[in-house]
Design a protein around this motif. Sequence first.
Motif, PDB file in Angstrom:
ATOM      1  N   THR A 261      25.771  82.804 133.164  1.00 62.93           N
ATOM      2  CA  THR A 261      24.916  82.503 134.551  1.00 62.93           C
ATOM      3  C   THR A 261      25.922  82.389 135.671  1.00 62.93           C
ATOM      4  OG1 THR A 261      25.167  80.025 133.980  1.00 62.93           O
ATOM      5  CG2 THR A 261      23.292  81.340 132.966  1.00 62.93           C
ATOM      6  N   THR A 262      27.373  82.092 135.271  1.00 63.07           N
ATOM      7  CA  THR A 262      28.427  81.580 136.514  1.00 63.07           C
ATOM      8  C   THR A 262      29.032  83.102 136.834  1.00 63.07           C
ATOM      9  OG1 THR A 262      30.181  81.471 134.922  1.00 63.07           O
ATOM     10  CG2 THR A 262      28.833  79.534 135.398  1.00 63.07           C
ATOM     11  N   ALA A 263      28.624  84.314 136.610  1.00 61.53           N
ATOM     12  CA  ALA A 263      29.324  85.736 136.965  1.00 61.53           C
ATOM     13  C   ALA A 263      29.549  85.694 138.269  1.00 61.53           C
ATOM     14  CB  ALA A 263      28.369  86.551 136.428  1.00 61.53           C
ATOM     15  N   GLU A 264      28.800  85.246 139.179  1.00 61.47           N
ATOM     16  CA  GLU A 264      28.766  85.426 140.575  1.00 61.47           C
ATOM     17  C   GLU A 264      30.048  84.605 141.152  1.00 61.47           C
ATOM     18  OE1 GLU A 264      26.103  85.045 144.441  1.00 61.47           O
ATOM     19  OE2 GLU A 264      25.041  85.492 142.513  1.00 61.47           O
ATOM     20  N   GLU A 265      30.451  83.608 140.599  1.00 56.81           N
ATOM     21  CA  GLU A 265      31.541  82.731 140.893  1.00 56.81           C
ATOM     22  C   GLU A 265      32.908  82.958 140.065  1.00 56.81           C
ATOM     23  OE1 GLU A 265      29.381  78.399 141.178  1.00 56.81           O
ATOM     24  OE2 GLU A 265      28.176  80.023 139.855  1.00 56.81           O
ATOM     25  N   ALA A 266      33.020  84.187 139.425  1.00 56.15           N
ATOM     26  CA  ALA A 266      34.275  84.590 138.812  1.00 56.15           C
ATOM     27  C   ALA A 266      35.195  85.262 139.821  1.00 56.15           C
ATOM     28  CB  ALA A 266      33.923  85.303 137.371  1.00 56.15           C
ATOM     29  N   LYS A 267      36.208  85.032 139.672  1.00 54.48           N
ATOM     30  CA  LYS A 267      37.367  85.707 140.438  1.00 54.48           C
ATOM     31  C   LYS A 267      37.266  87.305 140.239  1.00 54.48           C
ATOM     32  CE  LYS A 267      40.228  81.754 141.881  1.00 54.48           C
ATOM     33  NZ  LYS A 267      41.542  81.293 141.639  1.00 54.48           N
ATOM     34  N   ASN A 268      37.597  87.424 138.953  1.00 59.41           N
ATOM     35  CA  ASN A 268      37.564  88.757 138.426  1.00 59.41           C
ATOM     36  C   ASN A 268      36.590  89.082 137.340  1.00 59.41           C
ATOM     37  OD1 ASN A 268      38.453  91.464 137.587  1.00 59.41           O
ATOM     38  ND2 ASN A 268      40.548  90.837 137.430  1.00 59.41           N
ATOM     39  N   PRO A 269      35.309  89.198 137.740  1.00 55.06           N
ATOM     40  CA  PRO A 269      34.274  89.362 136.649  1.00 55.06           C
ATOM     41  C   PRO A 269      34.255  90.171 135.518  1.00 55.06           C
ATOM     42  CG  PRO A 269      33.660  89.536 138.658  1.00 55.06           C
ATOM     43  CD  PRO A 269      34.919  89.338 138.996  1.00 55.06           C
ATOM     44  N   GLN A 270      34.887  91.572 136.126  1.00 52.98           N
ATOM     45  CA  GLN A 270      34.970  92.579 135.161  1.00 52.98           C
ATOM     46  C   GLN A 270      35.763  92.565 134.067  1.00 52.98           C
ATOM     47  OE1 GLN A 270      34.946  92.894 138.451  1.00 52.98           O
ATOM     48  NE2 GLN A 270      33.062  93.770 138.795  1.00 52.98           N
ATOM     49  N   ARG A 271      36.975  91.702 134.332  1.00 50.95           N
ATOM     50  CA  ARG A 271      38.134  91.334 133.190  1.00 50.95           C
ATOM     51  C   ARG A 271      37.572  90.074 132.623  1.00 50.95           C
ATOM     52  NH1 ARG A 271      43.652  89.547 135.229  1.00 50.95           N
ATOM     53  NH2 ARG A 271      42.248  87.543 135.386  1.00 50.95           N
ATOM     54  N   ASP A 272      37.083  89.215 133.211  1.00 51.25           N
ATOM     55  CA  ASP A 272      37.251  87.740 132.793  1.00 51.25           C
ATOM     56  C   ASP A 272      36.044  87.296 131.908  1.00 51.25           C
ATOM     57  OD1 ASP A 272      39.946  87.441 133.773  1.00 51.25           O
ATOM     58  OD2 ASP A 272      39.279  86.318 135.480  1.00 51.25           O
ATOM     59  N   LEU A 273      34.805  87.671 132.426  1.00 52.78           N
ATOM     60  CA  LEU A 273      33.652  87.593 131.738  1.00 52.78           C
ATOM     61  C   LEU A 273      33.622  87.958 130.181  1.00 52.78           C
ATOM     62  CD1 LEU A 273      31.259  88.103 134.696  1.00 52.78           C
ATOM     63  CD2 LEU A 273      31.413  86.044 133.321  1.00 52.78           C
ATOM     64  N   PRO A 274      33.932  89.131 129.734  1.00 55.61           N
ATOM     65  CA  PRO A 274      33.999  89.581 128.481  1.00 55.61           C
ATOM     66  C   PRO A 274      34.793  88.885 127.755  1.00 55.61           C
ATOM     67  CG  PRO A 274      34.167  91.580 129.855  1.00 55.61           C
ATOM     68  CD  PRO A 274      34.164  90.280 130.755  1.00 55.61           C
ATOM     69  N   ARG A 275      36.040  88.222 128.321  1.00 52.25           N
ATOM     70  CA  ARG A 275      37.004  87.190 127.568  1.00 52.25           C
ATOM     71  C   ARG A 275      36.664  86.070 127.317  1.00 52.25           C
ATOM     72  NH1 ARG A 275      42.903  88.798 130.575  1.00 52.25           N
ATOM     73  NH2 ARG A 275      42.943  91.062 130.003  1.00 52.25           N
ATOM     74  N   GLY A 276      35.944  85.566 128.577  1.00 48.48           N
ATOM     75  CA  GLY A 276      35.335  84.089 128.380  1.00 48.48           C
ATOM     76  C   GLY A 276      34.088  84.061 127.485  1.00 48.48           C
TER      77      GLY A 276
END
Length: 492
Positions: A261-276
């Motif tokens: 739900t916070t994807a839009e507030e991630a600095k580098n979503p392509q890399r960091d969201l799967p990791r998180g």
Amino acid sequence: MSLLRTKTIEQSIADTDEPEYQLKKRLTALDLTVFGIGVIIGAGIFTLTGRAAKAYAGPGIALSFVFAAICCALAALCYAEFSSTVPVSGSAYTFSYFSLGEIFAWIIGWDLLLELMLGASVVSQGWSTYAKLFLDEIGLGWPDSIGPDANVNVLAMLLVIVLTILATVGIKESLRVNLALVAVKLFVVLFVIIAGLFYIKSSNLTPFIPPSVPAANDDASITTPLIQWIFGAPSTFGVMGLVSGASLVFFAFIGFDVVATTAEEAKNPQRDLPRGILGSLAICTVLYVLVCIVITGMVKYTDISGEAALAEAFRSVGKPGFATLISAGAVAGLTTVVLTLMIGAARVVFAMSRDHLVPATLGKTHPKFGTPYRLTIGIGVVVAIVAGVTPIGKLEEMVNIGTLAAFTLVSIAVPLLRRSRPDIPRSFRVPGNPVVPILAALICIYLMLNLSLETWIRFLVWMVLGFAVYAVYGYRKSRVGETERTGESTRA
């Protein structure tokens, strides 16, 4: 106009640049992982472990957690692909809008609202139980007349009010507090595992999977799992007890989808969201299984406390000081869960308001804080009221069924979007498509069938209410629908 009208991926991304609905991109991979751990570790360890072991699975509750984790891991792969490909607030709601259509987006958004708001209410009630225990341990106390067992749980309401203020001030500020509390929580969980190893009795772990026994009432009732109600022979423990336990403790894993739900507030979503998403789920699963083995090894499953299992386990072996420490950790731990769930709920409704499925004015962000402050305050008020007046233990399964329904639709959407939009760059791809997404959906459906008939009835009532709201407001006011109508009038 069709109920299956879709919003394009390009439009979803373009909407994030609108000044009135723009969120600040401030979150790193560490922030997202801590965010996930902050919400995942909480209710499962501190409140549900004892209740599920005592009622359904015995020491085998550890296997229930593994089963629930496998289901979540499969769904998490689907979430990781979507959130990294289209980093827009709203999680499953947004994913389904451009892959399945508006009516499915509404269903999932309505489900997520149920999951996150009720989840925050349930956990705040669990927090109040541990908070009162901790206050009693250090000699301060809290009046029973406004405590966890009172008609109005003032303690839970106060927590929600404080966290509403914090969530309104800003996402990064909230995560600073979250980081500190997660550190305390992880220390306490590791302490429980290490200290508890010295008090395990092998006799308490035997049999690891207690034999199946008929339910207290041999006749199927409204509290019987739906699948057993349909086919008869309601029972507890045994293999079906493990599955029923998994359906209940599934509540403990809902945190990873909140990261999306916070994807839009991630600095580098392509890399960091799967990791998180995947990192927080993996860490928490290992800790859950270890805690389950320790607790059921310390105390016979028939004697485990249903409300404060960890603290009471150490008190039962003559370590009240340890119980005080655990209560403090639970207070810190459950605080992060409530905070994260409330932030997630606000982000989902924020996405819906930007699409005009709910009033658009609700989603406007604060000029200074950069948060959807109106939604955050409104959600805080609702959560506080529900937490204050609803009997504890009545809402967990409602949270689970809403989550599982959302997971099912997201899993189905992955292969559909692969087919309809193969041109979209994907930094993370679900391996084994379409087998893995379909398997994820089937497991979710099976776990849903193991929730009680009572839960299904409540869920259907909630969905009927949601369809009514959509018919009266959302369908007519939809931004995509307005664009559709404008295009038709222009062509005419």
